[in-house]
Design a protein around this motif. Sequence first.
Motif, short mmCIF file in Angstrom:
data_model
loop_
_atom_site.label_atom_id
_atom_site.label_comp_id
_atom_site.label_asym_id
_atom_site.label_seq_id
_atom_site.Cartn_x
_atom_site.Cartn_y
_atom_site.Cartn_z
N PHE A 1 70.85 86.52 -32.74
CA PHE A 1 71.22 85.28 -33.40
C PHE A 1 71.20 84.06 -32.46
O PHE A 1 71.64 82.98 -32.84
CB PHE A 1 72.60 85.43 -34.06
CG PHE A 1 72.59 86.43 -35.18
CD1 PHE A 1 71.91 86.15 -36.36
CD2 PHE A 1 73.22 87.66 -35.04
CE1 PHE A 1 71.88 87.09 -37.39
CE2 PHE A 1 73.19 88.59 -36.06
CZ PHE A 1 72.52 88.30 -37.24
N LYS A 2 70.68 84.29 -31.23
CA LYS A 2 70.53 83.21 -30.25
C LYS A 2 71.84 82.46 -30.00
O LYS A 2 71.87 81.23 -29.96
CB LYS A 2 69.42 82.25 -30.68
CG LYS A 2 68.05 82.91 -30.73
CD LYS A 2 66.98 81.94 -31.19
CE LYS A 2 65.60 82.47 -31.14
NZ LYS A 2 65.30 83.74 -31.68
N TRP A 3 72.92 83.23 -29.85
CA TRP A 3 74.20 82.63 -29.54
C TRP A 3 74.13 82.06 -28.13
O TRP A 3 73.67 82.73 -27.20
CB TRP A 3 75.32 83.65 -29.62
CG TRP A 3 75.60 84.16 -31.00
CD1 TRP A 3 75.21 83.61 -32.18
CD2 TRP A 3 76.33 85.34 -31.33
NE1 TRP A 3 75.66 84.37 -33.24
CE2 TRP A 3 76.35 85.44 -32.75
CE3 TRP A 3 76.97 86.32 -30.59
CZ2 TRP A 3 76.98 86.48 -33.41
CZ3 TRP A 3 77.60 87.34 -31.25
CH2 TRP A 3 77.62 87.42 -32.64
N GLU A 4 74.58 80.86 -27.97
CA GLU A 4 74.57 80.20 -26.66
C GLU A 4 75.90 79.53 -26.39
O GLU A 4 76.62 79.16 -27.33
CB GLU A 4 73.46 79.14 -26.61
CG GLU A 4 72.07 79.69 -26.70
CD GLU A 4 71.01 78.60 -26.62
OE1 GLU A 4 71.32 77.42 -26.93
OE2 GLU A 4 69.88 78.92 -26.24
N LEU A 5 76.17 79.34 -25.13
CA LEU A 5 77.35 78.57 -24.73
C LEU A 5 77.02 77.09 -24.78
O LEU A 5 75.86 76.71 -24.63
CB LEU A 5 77.75 78.97 -23.30
CG LEU A 5 78.19 80.41 -23.12
CD1 LEU A 5 78.35 80.72 -21.65
CD2 LEU A 5 79.49 80.66 -23.85
N PRO A 6 78.01 76.25 -24.98
CA PRO A 6 77.73 74.81 -24.93
C PRO A 6 77.28 74.42 -23.53
O PRO A 6 77.68 75.03 -22.54
CB PRO A 6 79.08 74.16 -25.27
CG PRO A 6 80.04 75.25 -25.49
CD PRO A 6 79.38 76.56 -25.26
N GLY A 7 76.43 73.41 -23.45
CA GLY A 7 75.94 72.94 -22.16
C GLY A 7 76.14 71.44 -22.04
O GLY A 7 76.38 70.74 -23.02
N PHE A 8 76.06 70.93 -20.84
CA PHE A 8 76.24 69.51 -20.59
C PHE A 8 74.89 68.82 -20.52
O PHE A 8 73.95 69.33 -19.97
CB PHE A 8 77.00 69.29 -19.28
CG PHE A 8 78.41 69.77 -19.33
CD1 PHE A 8 79.40 68.98 -19.88
CD2 PHE A 8 78.76 71.01 -18.83
CE1 PHE A 8 80.71 69.42 -19.94
CE2 PHE A 8 80.06 71.47 -18.88
CZ PHE A 8 81.03 70.67 -19.45
N SER A 9 74.82 67.63 -21.11
CA SER A 9 73.63 66.80 -21.02
C SER A 9 74.09 65.38 -20.72
O SER A 9 75.28 65.10 -20.61
CB SER A 9 72.83 66.84 -22.33
OG SER A 9 73.53 66.17 -23.35
#
Length: 149
Positions: free
Chosen positions: A133-141
Amino acid sequence: MAHPLYLAFTVSAALVTALLARHVHRLRILFLLVDGLGLVAFSIIGCDIALGVGVHPAVAVVFGMITGIFGGVLRDMLCNEIPLVLRREMYASVSLVTGAIYVGLHWLGAAPGEALLTALGVGFVFRALAIRFKWELPGFSGEGIRGFE
């Protein structure tokens, strides 16, 4: 330190993967699933060894996570790739949850085999679902935290 066979196994697996890296892209999902199994297995091994020397359960979970992710970091470095643990994928989180389940069951007095199989199963399913399900952690941009928009 007392189990150099684990280190030899990790280094050997990383070297074989580095040699086969150019062919792995065709089998990406299979590779990620097998890697996920190794991640949870080594996380449990790290927790077990840490518990065996008498560290606090929270420290055992952290040691398990370090043990679990190190093989993947070594493999990715040998393949000149950014390690999975440094990407947004659920990788270290899977290791942490797996270790917490194993150590928690151990602390609650579960039979060793029961704790092992439960943590292995839950950790592997968690990683497989994260891949599927392509679960990802939040990332900074530059605009803020990605994943919380």
